[in-house]
Design a protein around this motif. Structure first.
Motif, PDB file in Angstrom:
ATOM      1  N   SER A  37       0.831  -1.206   0.000  1.00  0.00           N
ATOM      2  CA  SER A  37       0.000   0.000   0.000  1.00  0.00           C
ATOM      3  C   SER A  37       0.866   1.256   0.000  1.00  0.00           C
ATOM      4  O   SER A  37       2.001   1.242   0.491  1.00  0.00           O
ATOM      5  N   ARG A  46      -9.722  -0.948  -4.849  1.00  0.00           N
ATOM      6  CA  ARG A  46      -8.372  -0.984  -4.279  1.00  0.00           C
ATOM      7  C   ARG A  46      -7.884   0.399  -3.867  1.00  0.00           C
ATOM      8  O   ARG A  46      -7.105   0.533  -2.930  1.00  0.00           O
ATOM      9  N   ASP A  66      -4.226   0.477  -2.150  1.00  0.00           N
ATOM     10  CA  ASP A  66      -4.018  -0.826  -1.521  1.00  0.00           C
ATOM     11  C   ASP A  66      -3.912  -1.915  -2.576  1.00  0.00           C
ATOM     12  O   ASP A  66      -4.369  -1.750  -3.706  1.00  0.00           O
ATOM     13  N   ASN A  67      -3.313  -3.013  -2.174  1.00  0.00           N
ATOM     14  CA  ASN A  67      -3.171  -4.168  -3.063  1.00  0.00           C
ATOM     15  C   ASN A  67      -2.593  -3.758  -4.418  1.00  0.00           C
ATOM     16  O   ASN A  67      -3.125  -4.108  -5.469  1.00  0.00           O
ATOM     17  N   ASP A  93       0.203  -0.853 -11.741  1.00  0.00           N
ATOM     18  CA  ASP A  93      -0.073   0.451 -11.131  1.00  0.00           C
ATOM     19  C   ASP A  93       1.132   1.367 -11.139  1.00  0.00           C
ATOM     20  O   ASP A  93       1.017   2.551 -10.802  1.00  0.00           O
TER      21      ASP A  93
END
Length: 128
Positions: free
Chosen positions: A17, A67, A86-87, A92
Motif C-alpha cells: 500500500s 483498491r 491498496d493491493n 499500477d
C-alpha cells in the motif's frame, strides 16, 4: 491560479500500500473537481480517481476500483487531496499526478483533458 504539489510516492512490493497526498493552494475556491491521474512510460495519461471538492461524489477507473480510495479535506484555505492505494500490482507503476478543474460540470471527469491545473507528479514503483 491553483498550485498543486504531490507527495507520498515511492517503491513498494506487489500487494503493498501507499498513500499519495496533494496540497492545493492559491485560488482553491475555483477548483470544483480534483483528481489523480497517472502516466506510465510509453502510455497515455489516464484518470485514476476524481472527487468533487465538496466531497459529495467520486469516480474511479475500473482498474483501481475497490483498491484505491480518494478523499478530500477542504476545511482550510488549502485543499488536501489523498489517494489511498491498496493491493498494488506492477500495472499500477507510473508517475501519479494531482489535477484540478474549475468547470461546474464535466461529463467525463476521468478525462485528463478536462483539467487545467497540474502538479509535477510523484513516482510509484511496484515490484513483483
Amino acid at each position: 491560479q491553483v498550485q498543486l504539489a504531490e507527495s507520498g510516492g515511492g517503491a513498494v512490493q506487489a500487494g503493498g500500500s501507499l498513500r499519495l497526498s496533494c496540497t492545493a493552494s492559491g485560488d482553491t475556491y475555483r477548483a470544483k473537481y480534483m483528481g489523480w491521474f497517472r502516466q506510465a512510460p510509453g502510455k497515455k495519461r489516464e484518470g485514476v480517481a476524481i472527487i468533487y471538492t465538496d466531497g459529495t461524489r467520486s469516480e474511479y477507473a475500473a482498474a483501481v476500483k475497490g483498491r484505491f480510495t480518494i478523499s478530500v479535506d477542504n476545511r482550510a484555505s488549502n485543499v488536501y487531496l489523498q489517494l489511498q492505494m491498496d493491493n498494488l500490482n506492477p500495472e499500477d507503476a507510473a508517475l501519479y499526478y494531482c489535477a484540478a478543474a474549475t468547470d461546474q460540470y464535466i461529463p467525463r471527469p476521468l478525462n485528463p483533458g478536462n483539467y487545467a491545473y497540474w502538479g509535477r507528479g510523484t513516482p510509484v514503483t511496484v515490484s513483483s
